[in-house]
Design a protein around this motif. Structure first.
Motif, PDB file in Angstrom:
ATOM      1  N   LEU A  74       8.559   1.186  11.678  1.00 22.72           N
ATOM      2  CA  LEU A  74       8.971   2.586  11.604  1.00 22.72           C
ATOM      3  C   LEU A  74       9.041   3.066  10.158  1.00 22.72           C
ATOM      4  CD1 LEU A  74      11.661   2.708  14.424  1.00 22.72           C
ATOM      5  CD2 LEU A  74       9.371   3.696  14.455  1.00 22.72           C
ATOM      6  N   ARG A  75       9.462   2.193   9.252  1.00 28.69           N
ATOM      7  CA  ARG A  75       9.442   2.568   7.837  1.00 28.69           C
ATOM      8  C   ARG A  75       8.006   2.875   7.392  1.00 28.69           C
ATOM      9  NH1 ARG A  75      11.999  -1.748   4.156  1.00 28.69           N
ATOM     10  NH2 ARG A  75      11.851  -0.067   2.601  1.00 28.69           N
ATOM     11  N   GLY A  76       7.075   2.085   7.885  1.00 23.05           N
ATOM     12  CA  GLY A  76       5.672   2.333   7.563  1.00 23.05           C
ATOM     13  C   GLY A  76       5.193   3.667   8.102  1.00 23.05           C
ATOM     14  N   ARG A  77       5.617   4.023   9.307  1.00 25.81           N
ATOM     15  CA  ARG A  77       5.229   5.325   9.871  1.00 25.81           C
ATOM     16  C   ARG A  77       5.784   6.465   9.025  1.00 25.81           C
ATOM     17  NH1 ARG A  77       1.225   3.686  13.225  1.00 25.81           N
ATOM     18  NH2 ARG A  77       1.996   2.139  14.687  1.00 25.81           N
ATOM     19  N   VAL A  78       7.020   6.304   8.573  1.00 29.86           N
ATOM     20  CA  VAL A  78       7.657   7.361   7.778  1.00 29.86           C
ATOM     21  C   VAL A  78       6.928   7.539   6.445  1.00 29.86           C
ATOM     22  CG1 VAL A  78       9.753   7.948   6.486  1.00 29.86           C
ATOM     23  CG2 VAL A  78       9.917   7.148   8.850  1.00 29.86           C
ATOM     24  N   VAL A  79       6.694   6.433   5.750  1.00 32.87           N
ATOM     25  CA  VAL A  79       6.019   6.527   4.456  1.00 32.87           C
ATOM     26  C   VAL A  79       4.590   7.023   4.636  1.00 32.87           C
ATOM     27  CG1 VAL A  79       5.289   5.249   2.421  1.00 32.87           C
ATOM     28  CG2 VAL A  79       7.496   4.761   3.455  1.00 32.87           C
ATOM     29  N   GLY A  80       3.934   6.564   5.703  1.00 34.39           N
ATOM     30  CA  GLY A  80       2.590   7.058   5.991  1.00 34.39           C
ATOM     31  C   GLY A  80       2.569   8.548   6.262  1.00 34.39           C
ATOM     32  N   ALA A  81       3.597   9.045   6.946  1.00 33.51           N
ATOM     33  CA  ALA A  81       3.682  10.486   7.220  1.00 33.51           C
ATOM     34  C   ALA A  81       3.841  11.267   5.926  1.00 33.51           C
ATOM     35  CB  ALA A  81       4.855  10.767   8.155  1.00 33.51           C
ATOM     36  N   ALA A 107       9.668   6.485  -3.644  1.00 31.70           N
ATOM     37  CA  ALA A 107      11.088   6.151  -3.690  1.00 31.70           C
ATOM     38  C   ALA A 107      11.512   5.330  -2.476  1.00 31.70           C
ATOM     39  CB  ALA A 107      11.921   7.436  -3.770  1.00 31.70           C
ATOM     40  N   ARG A 108      10.962   5.656  -1.324  1.00 34.84           N
ATOM     41  CA  ARG A 108      11.326   4.941  -0.103  1.00 34.84           C
ATOM     42  C   ARG A 108      10.772   3.516  -0.068  1.00 34.84           C
ATOM     43  NH1 ARG A 108      13.248   7.633   4.429  1.00 34.84           N
ATOM     44  NH2 ARG A 108      13.619   9.870   4.154  1.00 34.84           N
ATOM     45  N   THR A 109       9.851   3.195  -0.958  1.00 34.61           N
ATOM     46  CA  THR A 109       9.266   1.858  -0.971  1.00 34.61           C
ATOM     47  C   THR A 109       9.610   1.105  -2.249  1.00 34.61           C
ATOM     48  OG1 THR A 109       7.216   2.763  -1.905  1.00 34.61           O
ATOM     49  CG2 THR A 109       7.320   2.547   0.484  1.00 34.61           C
ATOM     50  N   SER A 110      10.606   1.598  -2.990  1.00 30.80           N
ATOM     51  CA  SER A 110      10.889   1.032  -4.315  1.00 30.80           C
ATOM     52  C   SER A 110      11.269  -0.444  -4.259  1.00 30.80           C
ATOM     53  CB  SER A 110      12.000   1.832  -4.998  1.00 30.80           C
ATOM     54  OG  SER A 110      13.189   1.787  -4.222  1.00 30.80           O
ATOM     55  N   SER A 111      11.910  -0.875  -3.178  1.00 28.38           N
ATOM     56  CA  SER A 111      12.322  -2.276  -3.067  1.00 28.38           C
ATOM     57  C   SER A 111      11.595  -3.003  -1.940  1.00 28.38           C
ATOM     58  CB  SER A 111      13.841  -2.368  -2.850  1.00 28.38           C
ATOM     59  OG  SER A 111      14.208  -1.687  -1.652  1.00 28.38           O
ATOM     60  N   TRP A 120       1.180   1.545   0.737  1.00 33.14           N
ATOM     61  CA  TRP A 120       1.456   2.979   0.800  1.00 33.14           C
ATOM     62  C   TRP A 120       1.967   3.478  -0.551  1.00 33.14           C
ATOM     63  CZ3 TRP A 120      -0.865   5.800   3.964  1.00 33.14           C
ATOM     64  CH2 TRP A 120      -0.968   5.536   5.338  1.00 33.14           C
ATOM     65  N   ALA A 121       2.815   2.676  -1.201  1.00 35.12           N
ATOM     66  CA  ALA A 121       3.337   3.075  -2.507  1.00 35.12           C
ATOM     67  C   ALA A 121       2.215   3.199  -3.527  1.00 35.12           C
ATOM     68  CB  ALA A 121       4.375   2.058  -2.983  1.00 35.12           C
ATOM     69  N   ALA A 122       1.326   2.209  -3.557  1.00 34.73           N
ATOM     70  CA  ALA A 122       0.218   2.236  -4.517  1.00 34.73           C
ATOM     71  C   ALA A 122      -0.697   3.427  -4.263  1.00 34.73           C
ATOM     72  CB  ALA A 122      -0.571   0.927  -4.428  1.00 34.73           C
ATOM     73  N   LYS A 123      -1.007   3.689  -2.996  1.00 37.05           N
ATOM     74  CA  LYS A 123      -1.862   4.825  -2.667  1.00 37.05           C
ATOM     75  C   LYS A 123      -1.185   6.144  -3.040  1.00 37.05           C
ATOM     76  CE  LYS A 123      -3.857   4.468   1.451  1.00 37.05           C
ATOM     77  NZ  LYS A 123      -4.011   4.125   2.890  1.00 37.05           N
ATOM     78  N   SER A 124       0.133   6.199  -2.859  1.00 35.56           N
ATOM     79  CA  SER A 124       0.868   7.417  -3.222  1.00 35.56           C
ATOM     80  C   SER A 124       0.833   7.636  -4.728  1.00 35.56           C
ATOM     81  CB  SER A 124       2.316   7.319  -2.735  1.00 35.56           C
ATOM     82  OG  SER A 124       2.368   7.291  -1.315  1.00 35.56           O
TER      83      SER A 124
END
Length: 205
Positions: A74-81, A107-111, A120-124
């Motif tokens: 679900l965290r992946g879905r949120v960051v992907g969204a 920010a949501r993937t910082s840790s 997702w963080a790198a692509k962002s």
């Protein structure tokens, strides 16, 4: 979009809505993940239909409903969204809003330790850098690339390594456009030092 394709995408939207109606209140992890996946498919279908405002509302709904979840899927879905909303905003030339979406995804993937979330963080970070370039903010663009390299430069994951070497190359281009030849040289040497013997022959070229 052809008529037949439009109908297919409309069926996807209807199916996702039906799944949400029947199972959206089910608290089980399995059903929540299924509903979130359905909404992701719905957002993609709306994008293909050219209904970008509706598409972004679905991204917002995913973030609102599962933004506090600790479950990796679900965290992946949120960051992907957030990433996809940013991409839609960037295409619409709403660049500052796009950067805000990318910042929230980062920010949501910082840790995060999960490979999917890190990717997702790198692509962002890459898309943020591109948006900042369009906004005429070379310092921000360069900072975004450097942040990516610092965070993922030692990763053993192939997909992340690919993003890092791309960031090194684009960083060098950005430094060169600013006339900083030594910084440009350093970025290219960093790419060669990290990846010169690890990538394919095409990538090394």
């Amino acid at each position: 979009v052809t008529t037949s394709c439009s109908r297919a995408y409309e069926h996807v939207v209807a199916a996702a809505d039906a799944i949400d109606v029947y199972y959206g209140a089910d608290p089980s992890t399995e059903m929540q993940e299924t509903v979130a996946q359905g909404l992701q498919y719905k957002s993609t279908a709306l994008d293909r239909l050219g209904l970008h405002d509706d598409e972004m509302r679905v991204h917002d709904e995913i973030v609102a409903r599962w933004g506090n979840s600790e479950l990796p899927d679900l965290r992946g879905r949120v960051v992907g969204a957030l990433f996809r909303k940013g991409a839609t905003l960037r295409q619409a030339r709403q660049l500052e809003a796009a950067v805000a979406c990318y910042d929230e995804a980062i920010a949501r993937t910082s840790s995060a330790r999960e490979g999917t979330l890190q990717l997702w963080a790198a692509k962002s970070m890459i898309n943020k850098a591109r948006a900042l370039d369009k906004l005429g903010d070379p310092a921000g663009q360069i900072k975004a690339y450097r942040t990516l390299i610092a965070r993922f430069g030692d990763s053993g994951d192939a997909a992340l390594r690919e993003r890092v070497v791309n960031a090194c190359e684009w960083l060098a281009e950005a430094e060169g456009r600013q006339g900083r030849v030594e910084a440009q040289r350093a970025a290219l040497e960093a790419a060669l030092g990290r990846f010169g013997t690890a990538l394919s022959a095409e990538q090394r070229t």
